[in-house]
Design an enzyme around this catalytic site. Structure first.
Site, PDB file in Angstrom:
ATOM      1  N   ARG A 176       0.885  -1.177   0.000  1.00 18.89           N
ATOM      2  CA  ARG A 176       0.000   0.000   0.000  1.00 18.89           C
ATOM      3  C   ARG A 176       0.914   1.216   0.000  1.00 18.89           C
ATOM      4  O   ARG A 176       1.703   1.410   0.927  1.00 18.89           O
ATOM      5  CB  ARG A 176      -0.904  -0.001   1.231  1.00 18.89           C
TER       6      ARG A 176
ATOM      7  N   HIS B  20      -7.311   0.730  -6.500  1.00 20.90           N
ATOM      8  CA  HIS B  20      -7.536  -0.137  -5.323  1.00 20.90           C
ATOM      9  C   HIS B  20      -8.200  -1.431  -5.817  1.00 20.90           C
ATOM     10  O   HIS B  20      -9.358  -1.714  -5.508  1.00 20.90           O
ATOM     11  CB  HIS B  20      -8.424   0.602  -4.312  1.00 20.90           C
TER      12      HIS B  20
ATOM     13  N   GLN C  23     -10.100  -4.053  -3.510  1.00 23.49           N
ATOM     14  CA  GLN C  23     -11.400  -3.615  -3.004  1.00 23.49           C
ATOM     15  C   GLN C  23     -12.494  -3.853  -4.052  1.00 23.49           C
ATOM     16  O   GLN C  23     -13.577  -4.341  -3.724  1.00 23.49           O
ATOM     17  CB  GLN C  23     -11.346  -2.124  -2.625  1.00 23.49           C
TER      18      GLN C  23
ATOM     19  N   ASP D 247     -17.199   7.061  -1.667  1.00 15.84           N
ATOM     20  CA  ASP D 247     -15.962   6.917  -0.892  1.00 15.84           C
ATOM     21  C   ASP D 247     -15.728   8.250  -0.182  1.00 15.84           C
ATOM     22  O   ASP D 247     -16.419   9.237  -0.457  1.00 15.84           O
ATOM     23  CB  ASP D 247     -14.818   6.593  -1.874  1.00 15.84           C
TER      24      ASP D 247
ATOM     25  N   CYS E 102     -16.222   1.379   0.444  1.00 12.47           N
ATOM     26  CA  CYS E 102     -15.041   0.556   0.775  1.00 12.47           C
ATOM     27  C   CYS E 102     -14.664   0.662   2.254  1.00 12.47           C
ATOM     28  O   CYS E 102     -13.986  -0.218   2.769  1.00 12.47           O
ATOM     29  CB  CYS E 102     -13.871   0.939  -0.115  1.00 12.47           C
TER      30      CYS E 102
ATOM     31  N   ARG F 165     -13.250  -8.921   1.398  1.00 14.00           N
ATOM     32  CA  ARG F 165     -11.848  -8.612   1.105  1.00 14.00           C
ATOM     33  C   ARG F 165     -10.986  -9.837   1.387  1.00 14.00           C
ATOM     34  O   ARG F 165     -10.113 -10.197   0.602  1.00 14.00           O
ATOM     35  CB  ARG F 165     -11.362  -7.435   1.972  1.00 14.00           C
TER      36      ARG F 165
HETATM   37  N1  NVA Z   1      -9.959   6.432  -1.500  1.00 10.78           N
HETATM   38  C1  NVA Z   1      -9.591   6.058  -0.146  1.00 10.78           C
HETATM   39  C2  NVA Z   1      -9.811   4.606   0.061  1.00 10.78           C
HETATM   40  C3  NVA Z   1      -9.486   4.105   1.438  1.00 10.78           C
HETATM   41  C4  NVA Z   1      -9.641   2.625   1.576  1.00 10.78           C
HETATM   42  C5  NVA Z   1      -8.137   6.415   0.087  1.00 10.78           C
HETATM   43  O1  NVA Z   1      -7.321   6.247  -0.840  1.00 10.78           O
HETATM   44  O2  NVA Z   1      -7.808   6.879   1.186  1.00 10.78           O
HETATM   45  N1   CP Z   2     -11.136  -0.404   2.361  1.00  5.10           N
HETATM   46  C1   CP Z   2      -9.894  -0.445   2.807  1.00  5.10           C
HETATM   47  O1   CP Z   2      -8.945  -0.662   2.047  1.00  5.10           O
HETATM   48  O2   CP Z   2      -9.769  -0.268   4.155  1.00  5.10           O
HETATM   49  P1   CP Z   2      -8.437  -0.034   4.984  1.00  5.10           P
HETATM   50  O3   CP Z   2      -7.908   1.322   4.604  1.00  5.10           O
HETATM   51  O4   CP Z   2      -8.852  -0.108   6.412  1.00  5.10           O
HETATM   52  O5   CP Z   2      -7.436  -1.100   4.621  1.00  5.10           O
END
Ligand code: NVA
Ligand code: CP
Length: 320
Positions: A109, A136, A139, A235, A275, A303
């Site tokens: 990540r 992502h 997800q 989101d 998500c 997930r």
């Molecule tokens: N769009 C959000 C998703 C978090 C799971 C982010 O990138 O923070």
């Molecule tokens: N949806 C998702 O990826 O959640 P986290 O940021 O908690 O991993």
């Protein structure tokens, strides 16, 4: 395996797999989930190790990958920027060369997509995108399986991926990593995304990496995007890494809150997905996210099941 070998399959964006591979994967997800629910041991990844690298915070991604890998008989190593040399400017290429000599699969990540691509180019083992600024994919894999469970699974648990064809997904909110990944999924699996974002936060087909703009339609008014939709999804207004824009985003996104009125113009059996983490009263009302059309907890649980099937596929190939 040598880095860059065509035999290594990475999952860096949704389009890294083909439609027929998704059909196989979703069948495996159904089997793997059923075994988990029945407390049946399934440990095809015994002695395999997953390295998880987090440069941004996470709850679901960490727990789902970690629990999933243990359930499949393997083990995990958890690294963050703060507790590894990644935070002290060791080149990503060198980190990839070292880490991929010691583990069997890597989940990352991070921020820019180019970072995960550079890691993958120097990795001897499969690399999975656990979220970047642009995408992502894990997800969306979970979200699609959640949709299939509602609309494309018969009593015997046989999966029909074609239930996605011709469907309408309404995306209400930021043209972000989730939105981009929805567009890729629509192009590959044959559905349409109705996108409504505030001006200045539109999706960009180039960044989303799609060839065919027929897979999405843009709506100024979020209510119009939701009309007739099979699924309404949103989101956070401010994704991780964009916190400096928080105040400007709060003002720009005020009308992009999925509420009962928006759900009311979607199909009567439309699902609501997010998500997570969510902010009730911002991008979604409490009434919607805690209401009967919301499947957010199934999405979160899925997930783990989809990622187990994904790791199985990347490490062991086609089963069955
Ligand atoms: N769009 C959000 C998703 C978090 C799971 C982010 O990138 O923070
Ligand atoms: N949806 C998702 O990826 O959640 P986290 O940021 O908690 O991993």
């Amino acid at each position: 395996m040598k880095p860059g070998s065509t035999l290594i399959r990475h999952y860096l964006q949704f389009k890294d797999l083909r439609a027929e591979e998704y059909a196989h994967l979703f069948e495996r997800v159904a089997i793997i989930k059923r075994r988990f629910k029945n407390y049946e041991r399934y440990q095809p990844l015994a002695d395999r190790t997953l390295a998880m690298i987090f440069e941004k915070a996470s709850t679901r991604t960490r727990v789902s990958f970690e629990a999933g890998m243990y359930q499949m008989g393997g083990s995990v190593v958890h690294l963050t920027t703060g507790d590894s040399q990644l935070g002290r400017a060791e080149p990503i290429e060198d980190s990839a060369r070292v880490i991929s000599r010691m583990v069997d699969i890597v989940m990352i990540r991070t921020f820019e997509q180019t970072k995960i691509e550079r890691f993958a180019a120097h990795s001897r083992v499969p690399v999975i995108n656990g979220l970047t600024n642009e995408f992502h994919p894990c997800q969306i894999l979970a979200d699609l399986f959640t949709f299939i469970e509602a609309h494309g699974m018969n009593r015997r648990g046989i999966v029909d991926v074609d239930c996605l064809k011709g469907r309408v997904v309404a995306w209400v909110g930021d043209g972000n990593n989730m939105a981009n990944t929805w567009l890729q999924a629509a192009e590959i699996l044959g559905f349409t995304v109705h996108v409504s974002t505030p001006s200045g936060y539109e999706v960009d087909a180039k960044v989303a990496g799609i060839q065919n703009s027929d897979c999405y339609k843009v709506f100024k008014n979020p209510l119009d995007a939701c009309r007739g939709a099979d699924l309404v999804t949103t989101d956070v207004w401010t994704s991780m890494g964009y916190e400096a824009e928080n105040d400007a985003r709060r003002a720009a996104f005020a009308d992009w809150c999925v509420d009962a009125e928006m759900m009311g113009v979607a199909k009567p059996d439309a699902l609501f997905m997010h998500c997570l983490p969510a902010h009730r009263g911002e991008e979604v009302s409490a009434e919607v996210i805690d209401g009967p059309q919301s499947v957010v907890w199934d999405e979160a649980e899925n997930r783990m099941h989809v990622q187990k099937a994904l790791m199985e596929y990347l490490l062991l190939g086609r089963i069955g």
